[in-house]
Design an enzyme around this catalytic site. Structure first.
Site, PDB file in Angstrom:
ATOM      1  CB  ALA A 122      -1.060  -0.117   1.440  1.00  0.00           C
ATOM      2  CB  THR A 123       4.124   1.961   1.360  1.00  0.00           C
ATOM      3  OG1 THR A 123       3.937   1.721   2.934  1.00  0.00           O
ATOM      4  CG2 THR A 123       4.950   3.202   1.556  1.00  0.00           C
ATOM      5  CD  GLN A 139      -5.270  -1.488   8.658  1.00  0.00           C
ATOM      6  OE1 GLN A 139      -5.922  -2.327   8.997  1.00  0.00           O
ATOM      7  NE2 GLN A 139      -3.838  -1.169   8.947  1.00  0.00           N
ATOM      8  CB  SER A 160      -1.669  -3.476   2.299  1.00  0.00           C
ATOM      9  OG  SER A 160      -0.531  -4.341   2.836  1.00  0.00           O
ATOM     10  CG  HIS A 190       1.438  -6.848   5.303  1.00  0.00           C
ATOM     11  ND1 HIS A 190       1.393  -6.353   6.590  1.00  0.00           N
ATOM     12  CD2 HIS A 190       1.919  -5.803   4.451  1.00  0.00           C
ATOM     13  CE1 HIS A 190       1.983  -5.123   6.587  1.00  0.00           C
ATOM     14  NE2 HIS A 190       2.126  -4.607   5.259  1.00  0.00           N
ATOM     15  CB  THR A 238      10.560  -9.623 -12.704  1.00  0.00           C
ATOM     16  OG1 THR A 238      11.528  -9.350 -13.741  1.00  0.00           O
ATOM     17  CG2 THR A 238       9.846 -10.954 -12.821  1.00  0.00           C
ATOM     18  CB  CYS A 284       4.024   6.572  13.339  1.00  0.00           C
ATOM     19  SG  CYS A 284       3.831   6.209  11.488  1.00  0.00           S
TER      20      CYS A 284
HETATM   21  C1  PLP Z   1      -3.773   2.462   6.330  1.00  0.00           C
HETATM   22  C2  PLP Z   1      -2.400   1.915   5.854  1.00  0.00           C
HETATM   23  N1  PLP Z   1      -1.653   2.395   4.736  1.00  0.00           N
HETATM   24  C3  PLP Z   1      -0.557   1.822   4.289  1.00  0.00           C
HETATM   25  C4  PLP Z   1      -0.068   0.688   5.124  1.00  0.00           C
HETATM   26  C5  PLP Z   1       1.351   0.248   4.768  1.00  0.00           C
HETATM   27  O1  PLP Z   1       1.242  -0.888   3.752  1.00  0.00           O
HETATM   28  P1  PLP Z   1       2.061  -1.558   3.186  1.00  0.00           P
HETATM   29  O2  PLP Z   1       2.957  -2.277   4.546  1.00  0.00           O
HETATM   30  O3  PLP Z   1       1.506  -2.724   2.158  1.00  0.00           O
HETATM   31  O4  PLP Z   1       2.988  -0.591   2.358  1.00  0.00           O
HETATM   32  C6  PLP Z   1      -0.662   0.524   6.152  1.00  0.00           C
HETATM   33  C7  PLP Z   1      -0.034  -0.492   7.190  1.00  0.00           C
HETATM   34  O5  PLP Z   1       1.131  -0.405   7.657  1.00  0.00           O
HETATM   35  C8  PLP Z   1      -1.864   1.167   6.592  1.00  0.00           C
HETATM   36  O6  PLP Z   1      -2.462   0.858   7.695  1.00  0.00           O
HETATM   37  S1  FES Z   2       1.178   7.530   9.892  1.00  0.00           S
HETATM   38 FE1  FES Z   2       2.460   5.374   9.693  1.00  0.00          FE
HETATM   39  S2  FES Z   2       1.373   4.160  11.220  1.00  0.00           S
HETATM   40 FE2  FES Z   2       0.659   6.466  11.590  1.00  0.00          FE
END
Ligand code: PLP
Ligand code: FES
Length: 451
Positions: free
Chosen positions: A147-148, A229, A249, A251, A289, A375
């Site tokens: 997702a990042t 989420q 995402s 995981h 890939t 965080c």
């Molecule tokens: C709302 C949200 N966005 C993005 C992420 C990051 O996702 P990923 O680990 O797949 O990059 C998370 C989880 O850490 C998340 O809760």
């Molecule tokens: S902004 Fe990344 S977990 Fe809170």
């Protein structure tokens, strides 16, 4: 009960999971072992790995893989209640992935032989599973590392493409329910994109995505949502919600780490500048890939999520209520953060007044929990989300997130309730603040000074 002979079960046993226990909590209707067993037998034994497609297919024995059953039984692990951070891989997902690590290891972009074709077929099948979960066309799915990365491609990609004409992007850092009027007013003629989390990872608040999408569409602005989420847990439909870009995402939905997807709408077409250059895979939006086993895992996770969403959601809701009722009925001065009417029930964020969240986390070391978001726990700062919601610093400091998921059990919840109640009582007994409250002193009337 499925015999414990599959590679994935050996692996999960090796990792210390209690397999029979997990199986009991899979949906009994859809988790029939038949298909799984067929897949196990397609994995070659280590000494036959060199023979290509005509070898006898056998399941490796535990000994041949170097596992000792008895040593595994000794592993005791904390109760896992941190499903927003990550989820375990569903054994069915692992079963789907394994053949693409061992036998069908071709590069999905190889056009000249069967290895490539079979990998490509699996990737496309997975793309269809992802698309079906969110009501999209498979052509609109781009595989990413998570997702990042999907968020980065969406926000930076749109911003860079429209940099000369539309420089304004709207987003919100916090989890408060968006005020739709204030939101509509913040839109400017040069706004290119609105980016909002569908379900917040810290307190589980869900946004009125459908309304936000409608406003964006009427103003011809692209709408991106980070649904890491949300997807697989609550119904998400990209057409009904007018979503133009969406991050997914693996995981967070019982799939593997390091894989995710980005939904990119084709009509009206979203224009993006790719962030990464190279072989031009994934319609030029994400060169590199495509990792077949991970993609197959994400696809299977999405397929299961679609099929079992209602079942999972009812279970999670019940467990969540059991946790809240259990704790609230025995301990006073607890605040549930977020709006319970607009929250994902698998995310329960509680503030325990008069004690430090970190002390409580430490006391509860046989439960894997998090204080707010990832965080915030790294920085030990009171969560900006809770602060923005108006929680006072001492309450923000005392918040703990309980993340419930597909494999959480009633017994685990009861154990957690028991431990939380016990440790909150104990910590409060040691807290001078609690003592003052018991004596009837209004803490707000005290002037604290620092030296
Ligand atoms: C709302 C949200 N966005 C993005 C992420 C990051 O996702 P990923 O680990 O797949 O990059 C998370 C989880 O850490 C998340 O809760
Ligand atoms: S902004 Fe990344 S977990 Fe809170």
């Amino acid at each position: 009960m499925t015999p414990l002979t599959s590679p994935s079960r050996l692996l999960t046993r090796h990792l210390g999971y209690n397999v029979t226990f997990r199986q009991r909590f899979l949906n009994p209707v859809t988790s029939l072992p038949k298909q799984t067993q067929r897949k196990f037998t397609s994995v070659t034994a280590p000494d036959q790995a060199a023979a290509v497609t005509t070898q006898t297919l056998v399941t490796p024995s535990p000994e041949s893989l170097g596992f000792e059953e008895t040593s595994v039984k000794k592993v005791r692990r904390p109760i896992y209640l941190d499903m927003q951070a990550t989820t375990p891989v569903d054994p069915r997902v692992l079963d789907a992935m394994l053949p693409y690590l061992t036998q069908h290891y071709g590069n999905p972009h190889s056009r000249t032989h069967a290895y490539g074709w079979e990998a490509e077929k699996a990737v496309e099948q997975a793309r269809t599973h992802v698309a079906e979960l969110i009501g999209a066309d498979p052509k609109e799915i781009v595989f990413t590392s998570g997702a990042t990365e999907s968020n980065n491609i969406s926000v930076k990609g749109v911003a860079r493409f429209y940099k000369s004409s539309k420089k304004h992007i709207i987003t919100t850092q916090i989890a408060r329910l968006i005020d739709l009027n204030a939101f509509a007013e913040s839109i400017r003629p040069d706004t290119s994109l609105v980016s909002i989390m569908t379900v917040n990872n810290e307190i589980g608040v869900t946004q009125p995505v459908e309304e936000i999408g409608r406003i964006c569409r009427s103003k011809k602005i692209f709408f991106h949502t980070d649904a890491a989420q949300a997807v697989g847990k609550i119904p998400v439909d990209v057409n009904k919600m007018n979503i133009d870009l969406m991050s997914i995402s693996g995981h967070k939905i019982y799939g593997p780490k390091g894989i995710g997807a980005l939904y990119v709408r084709r009509k009206p077409r979203v224009r993006l500048e790719a962030l990464q250059s190279g072989g031009g895979q994934e319609r030029g939006l994400r060169s590199g890939t495509v990792p077949t086993p991970l993609v197959v895992g994400l696809g299977e996770a999405c397929r299961i999520a679609k099929e079992e969403m209602q079942y999972d959601s009812e279970r999670v809701k019940k467990l969540s209520q059991r946790l809240i009722d259990g704790i609230m009925s025995k301990v006073q001065h607890i605040v549930r953060n977020g709006d319970p009417n607009a929250s994902y029930p698998g995310c329960v964020n509680l503030s325990f007044a008069y004690i430090e969240g970190e002390s409580l986390l430490m006391a509860l070391k046989d439960i894997a929990l998090s204080s707010g978001s990832a965080c915030t726990s790294a920085s030990l700062e009171p969560s900006y989300v809770l602060r923005a919601l108006g929680a006072e610093d001492d309450m923000a400091h005392s918040s703990i997130r309980f993340g419930i998921g597909r494999f959480t059990t009633e017994r685990e919840i009861d154990l957690v309730v028991d431990r939380v109640v016990r440790h909150v009582d104990k910590l409060r007994e040691m807290s001078p603040l609690w003592e003052m409250v018991q004596e009837g002193i209004d803490l707000k009337s005290i002037q604290w000074s620092q030296h």
